[in-house]
Design a protein around this motif. Structure first.
Motif, PDB file in Angstrom:
ATOM      1  N   LEU A  40      -3.583 -19.469  -1.912  1.00  0.00           N
ATOM      2  CA  LEU A  40      -4.643 -18.527  -2.255  1.00  0.00           C
ATOM      3  C   LEU A  40      -4.054 -17.419  -3.113  1.00  0.00           C
ATOM      4  N   ALA A  41      -4.862 -16.891  -4.018  1.00  0.00           N
ATOM      5  CA  ALA A  41      -4.440 -15.784  -4.881  1.00  0.00           C
ATOM      6  C   ALA A  41      -5.589 -14.796  -4.927  1.00  0.00           C
ATOM      7  N   THR A  42      -5.421 -13.669  -4.247  1.00  0.00           N
ATOM      8  CA  THR A  42      -6.543 -12.765  -4.025  1.00  0.00           C
ATOM      9  C   THR A  42      -6.154 -11.305  -4.198  1.00  0.00           C
ATOM     10  N   GLY A  43      -7.154 -10.493  -4.452  1.00  0.00           N
ATOM     11  CA  GLY A  43      -6.940  -9.051  -4.449  1.00  0.00           C
ATOM     12  C   GLY A  43      -6.954  -8.476  -3.045  1.00  0.00           C
ATOM     13  N   ARG A  44      -7.397  -9.274  -2.094  1.00  0.00           N
ATOM     14  CA  ARG A  44      -7.473  -8.800  -0.707  1.00  0.00           C
ATOM     15  C   ARG A  44      -6.097  -8.457  -0.148  1.00  0.00           C
ATOM     16  N   ILE A  63      -0.704 -15.407  -2.225  1.00  0.00           N
ATOM     17  CA  ILE A  63      -0.648 -14.290  -3.171  1.00  0.00           C
ATOM     18  C   ILE A  63      -1.735 -13.293  -2.790  1.00  0.00           C
ATOM     19  N   THR A  64      -1.347 -12.049  -2.489  1.00  0.00           N
ATOM     20  CA  THR A  64      -2.314 -11.038  -2.062  1.00  0.00           C
ATOM     21  C   THR A  64      -2.138  -9.753  -2.879  1.00  0.00           C
ATOM     22  N   TYR A  65      -3.072  -8.819  -2.688  1.00  0.00           N
ATOM     23  CA  TYR A  65      -3.038  -7.538  -3.424  1.00  0.00           C
ATOM     24  C   TYR A  65      -2.908  -7.772  -4.932  1.00  0.00           C
ATOM     25  N   GLN A  66      -3.658  -8.716  -5.466  1.00  0.00           N
ATOM     26  CA  GLN A  66      -3.659  -9.031  -6.905  1.00  0.00           C
ATOM     27  C   GLN A  66      -2.335  -9.589  -7.404  1.00  0.00           C
ATOM     28  N   GLY A  67      -1.430  -9.942  -6.497  1.00  0.00           N
ATOM     29  CA  GLY A  67      -0.127 -10.445  -6.916  1.00  0.00           C
ATOM     30  C   GLY A  67       1.016  -9.516  -6.571  1.00  0.00           C
ATOM     31  N   ALA A  68       0.712  -8.369  -5.964  1.00  0.00           N
ATOM     32  CA  ALA A  68       1.766  -7.412  -5.608  1.00  0.00           C
ATOM     33  C   ALA A  68       2.534  -7.829  -4.359  1.00  0.00           C
ATOM     34  N   LEU A  69       1.997  -8.776  -3.582  1.00  0.00           N
ATOM     35  CA  LEU A  69       2.672  -9.234  -2.368  1.00  0.00           C
ATOM     36  C   LEU A  69       2.466 -10.738  -2.198  1.00  0.00           C
ATOM     37  N   VAL A  70       3.575 -11.467  -2.127  1.00  0.00           N
ATOM     38  CA  VAL A  70       3.543 -12.893  -1.788  1.00  0.00           C
ATOM     39  C   VAL A  70       4.278 -13.041  -0.460  1.00  0.00           C
ATOM     40  N   LYS A  71       3.589 -13.644   0.507  1.00  0.00           N
ATOM     41  CA  LYS A  71       4.111 -13.654   1.865  1.00  0.00           C
ATOM     42  C   LYS A  71       3.848 -14.996   2.535  1.00  0.00           C
ATOM     43  N   ASN A  72       4.832 -15.490   3.262  1.00  0.00           N
ATOM     44  CA  ASN A  72       4.685 -16.735   4.008  1.00  0.00           C
ATOM     45  C   ASN A  72       3.634 -16.596   5.100  1.00  0.00           C
ATOM     46  N   THR A 175      -6.895  -3.308 -13.044  1.00  0.00           N
ATOM     47  CA  THR A 175      -7.845  -4.398 -13.246  1.00  0.00           C
ATOM     48  C   THR A 175      -9.068  -4.192 -12.362  1.00  0.00           C
ATOM     49  N   LYS A 176     -10.078  -5.030 -12.578  1.00  0.00           N
ATOM     50  CA  LYS A 176     -11.277  -5.025 -11.741  1.00  0.00           C
ATOM     51  C   LYS A 176     -11.377  -6.357 -11.010  1.00  0.00           C
ATOM     52  N   SER A 177     -11.610  -6.291  -9.696  1.00  0.00           N
ATOM     53  CA  SER A 177     -11.844  -7.511  -8.932  1.00  0.00           C
ATOM     54  C   SER A 177     -13.340  -7.754  -8.768  1.00  0.00           C
ATOM     55  N   LYS A 178     -14.089  -6.669  -8.707  1.00  0.00           N
ATOM     56  CA  LYS A 178     -15.547  -6.696  -8.748  1.00  0.00           C
ATOM     57  C   LYS A 178     -15.969  -5.548  -9.669  1.00  0.00           C
ATOM     58  N   PRO A 179     -17.189  -5.575 -10.187  1.00  0.00           N
ATOM     59  CA  PRO A 179     -17.585  -4.522 -11.136  1.00  0.00           C
ATOM     60  C   PRO A 179     -17.380  -3.104 -10.619  1.00  0.00           C
ATOM     61  N   GLU A 180     -17.517  -2.915  -9.280  1.00  0.00           N
ATOM     62  CA  GLU A 180     -17.416  -1.569  -8.710  1.00  0.00           C
ATOM     63  C   GLU A 180     -16.037  -1.266  -8.117  1.00  0.00           C
ATOM     64  N   PHE A 181     -15.067  -2.175  -8.271  1.00  0.00           N
ATOM     65  CA  PHE A 181     -13.724  -1.993  -7.722  1.00  0.00           C
ATOM     66  C   PHE A 181     -12.696  -1.914  -8.848  1.00  0.00           C
ATOM     67  N   LEU A 182     -12.066  -0.744  -9.009  1.00  0.00           N
ATOM     68  CA  LEU A 182     -10.989  -0.580  -9.972  1.00  0.00           C
ATOM     69  C   LEU A 182      -9.670  -0.511  -9.201  1.00  0.00           C
ATOM     70  N   GLU A 183      -8.765  -1.432  -9.482  1.00  0.00           N
ATOM     71  CA  GLU A 183      -7.575  -1.594  -8.665  1.00  0.00           C
ATOM     72  C   GLU A 183      -6.316  -1.293  -9.473  1.00  0.00           C
ATOM     73  N   ASN A 217      -9.758 -10.104 -12.910  1.00  0.00           N
ATOM     74  CA  ASN A 217      -8.443  -9.970 -12.280  1.00  0.00           C
ATOM     75  C   ASN A 217      -7.747 -11.322 -12.134  1.00  0.00           C
ATOM     76  N   ASP A 218      -8.462 -12.413 -12.460  1.00  0.00           N
ATOM     77  CA  ASP A 218      -7.872 -13.751 -12.403  1.00  0.00           C
ATOM     78  C   ASP A 218      -7.305 -14.193 -13.750  1.00  0.00           C
ATOM     79  N   HIS A 219      -7.552 -13.431 -14.810  1.00  0.00           N
ATOM     80  CA  HIS A 219      -7.244 -13.961 -16.142  1.00  0.00           C
ATOM     81  C   HIS A 219      -5.758 -14.185 -16.358  1.00  0.00           C
ATOM     82  N   GLU A 220      -4.894 -13.337 -15.771  1.00  0.00           N
ATOM     83  CA  GLU A 220      -3.453 -13.535 -15.967  1.00  0.00           C
ATOM     84  C   GLU A 220      -2.990 -14.874 -15.383  1.00  0.00           C
TER      85      GLU A 220
END
Length: 270
Positions: A40-44, A63-72, A175-183, A217-220
Motif C-alpha cells: 500500500l502507498a498512502t498519505g495516511r 508506504i505511509t505519510y505520502q512516502g515519508a515512512l516505510v515500515k514492516n 502536495t494534495k491528497s484530497k482537494p481540502e488537504f494540503l500536506e 499525491n500519487d503522480h510521483e
C-alpha cells in the motif's frame, strides 16, 4: 512480469463505503500467491494504514505519510523515514498561527492539533483516527514529524500552495491528497521516492513495478513505476500522465489491474 504493485488506499483500493470488496480482496490474494509483492502507498498515518493492510492479509512493508515512512507490517521495523526539517516546521507553524489556519501534525504515529474544531472532527471521522489536543503546539515543532497537514477550502489551498513553497523552500514536498488537504513532508517524502526504495529493497527493477492511484499525491509513483495506473475516478491531471486507466474504485478497478497485468499478463496491452 510485474514483481511489485503499490496501491493507494482512499478512493483507490477502498470503495466509497470505505471497504475492500471481496472481489478485490481475492485478486490481492491471487497476486500474492503468484509471487508479486503487493503493498500500500498512502498519505495516511501508519496506524491507520496498517489496519487496512492487516485486514487484507498483507505482510510486507507499506508506504505511509505520502512516502515519508516505510515500515514492516510483521515486526514494525522502520525501513525508510524522512522527517519535515525543524526549521520548515517552525515557519509553517508560525504562518498558520498568524493566519488562523488549521494545522495538524503527527508525532510517534499520533495525530496532534492545537484545538478541537470542525476540520479535525471531520478528518478523524473520515480516517477513523484518534486525536490529541496540545495547546502548546509550538513545542511539537521541535519533534520528528513525517507529515504536517493544513485543512481548508480547496480554492484557498490552491492559492496558499505557492506561498508556502516560497516560504519553506525546497527542503519540503507539498502536495494534495484530497482537494481540502494540503500536506507537507520532507522533500524525499514522496510516494515515488518510497516506491524506488522498496523496489531496491526487494531487488526489483522499477520497470517491473505497477503504481495505482487517483489523486495528485500519487503522480510521483505513477511516473516512477514501470506501469502507472490511474483509477477511473482519478483526477484528470493524473489520468493525463497514466499509462493505463482502470475502472473506478466502486467498480473494482484494482482487481481489473491485477487480473490484466499480473494474473493474465499474456493478454495485457496498455
Amino acid at each position: 512480469m510485474y514483481k511489485l504493485i503499490a496501491i493507494d488506499i482512499d478512493d483507490t483500493l477502498i470503495n466509497d463505503d470505505k471497504e475492500v470488496t471481496p472481489a478485490t480482496q481475492q485478486a490481492l490474494e491471487q497476486a500474492v500467491a503468484k509471487g508479486t509483492v503487493v503493498t500500500l502507498a498512502t498519505g495516511r498515518a501508519y496506524a491507520s494504514a496498517q489496519a487496512i493492510a492487516r485486514q487484507t492479509g498483507l505482510n510486507v512493508p507499506i508506504i505511509t505519510y505520502q512516502g515519508a515512512l516505510v515500515k514492516n507490517l510483521m515486526d514494525e521495523k522502520v525501513l525508510y523515514e524522512r522527517y519535515v526539517p525543524v526549521e520548515a516546521a517552525r515557519k509553517l507553524h508560525d504562518y498558520c498561527i498568524e493566519h488562523n489556519l488549521h494545522l495538524q501534525t503527527y508525532i510517534d504515529d499520533k495525530l496532534y492539533a492545537r484545538e478541537l474544531n470542525q476540520h479535525l472532527i471531520d478528518y478523524t471521522t473520515l480516517n477513523r483516527t484518534q486525536y490529541y489536543i496540545e495547546p502548546d503546539f509550538a513545542k511539537l515543532m521541535e519533534l520528528p514529524t513525517p507529515k504536517m497537514l493544513i485543512i481548508d477550502d480547496p480554492a484557498f489551498l490552491d492559492e496558499l500552495q505557492p506561498i508556502l513553497r516560497e516560504l519553506l523552500g525546497d527542503s519540503v514536498h507539498i502536495t494534495k491528497s484530497k482537494p481540502e488537504f494540503l500536506e507537507i513532508m520532507h522533500k524525499e517524502g514522496t510516494k515515488g521516492a518510497a516506491l524506488t526504495f522498496l523496489a531496491n529493497h526487494f531487488g526489483c527493477d522499477l520497470k517491473d513495478t505497477i503504481a495505482v492511484g487517483d489523486s495528485w499525491n500519487d503522480h510521483e509513483m505513477l511516473e516512477a513505476a514501470g506501469l502507472g495506473v490511474a483509477m477511473g475516478n482519478a483526477i484528470e491531471p493524473l489520468k493525463a500522465i497514466a499509462n493505463y486507466i482502470t475502472a473506478s474504485n466502486n467498480e473494482d478497478g484494482v482487481k481489473e489491474v491485477i487480473e490484466k497485468f499480473i494474473l493474465n499478463p499474456e493478454q495485457a496491452s496498455v
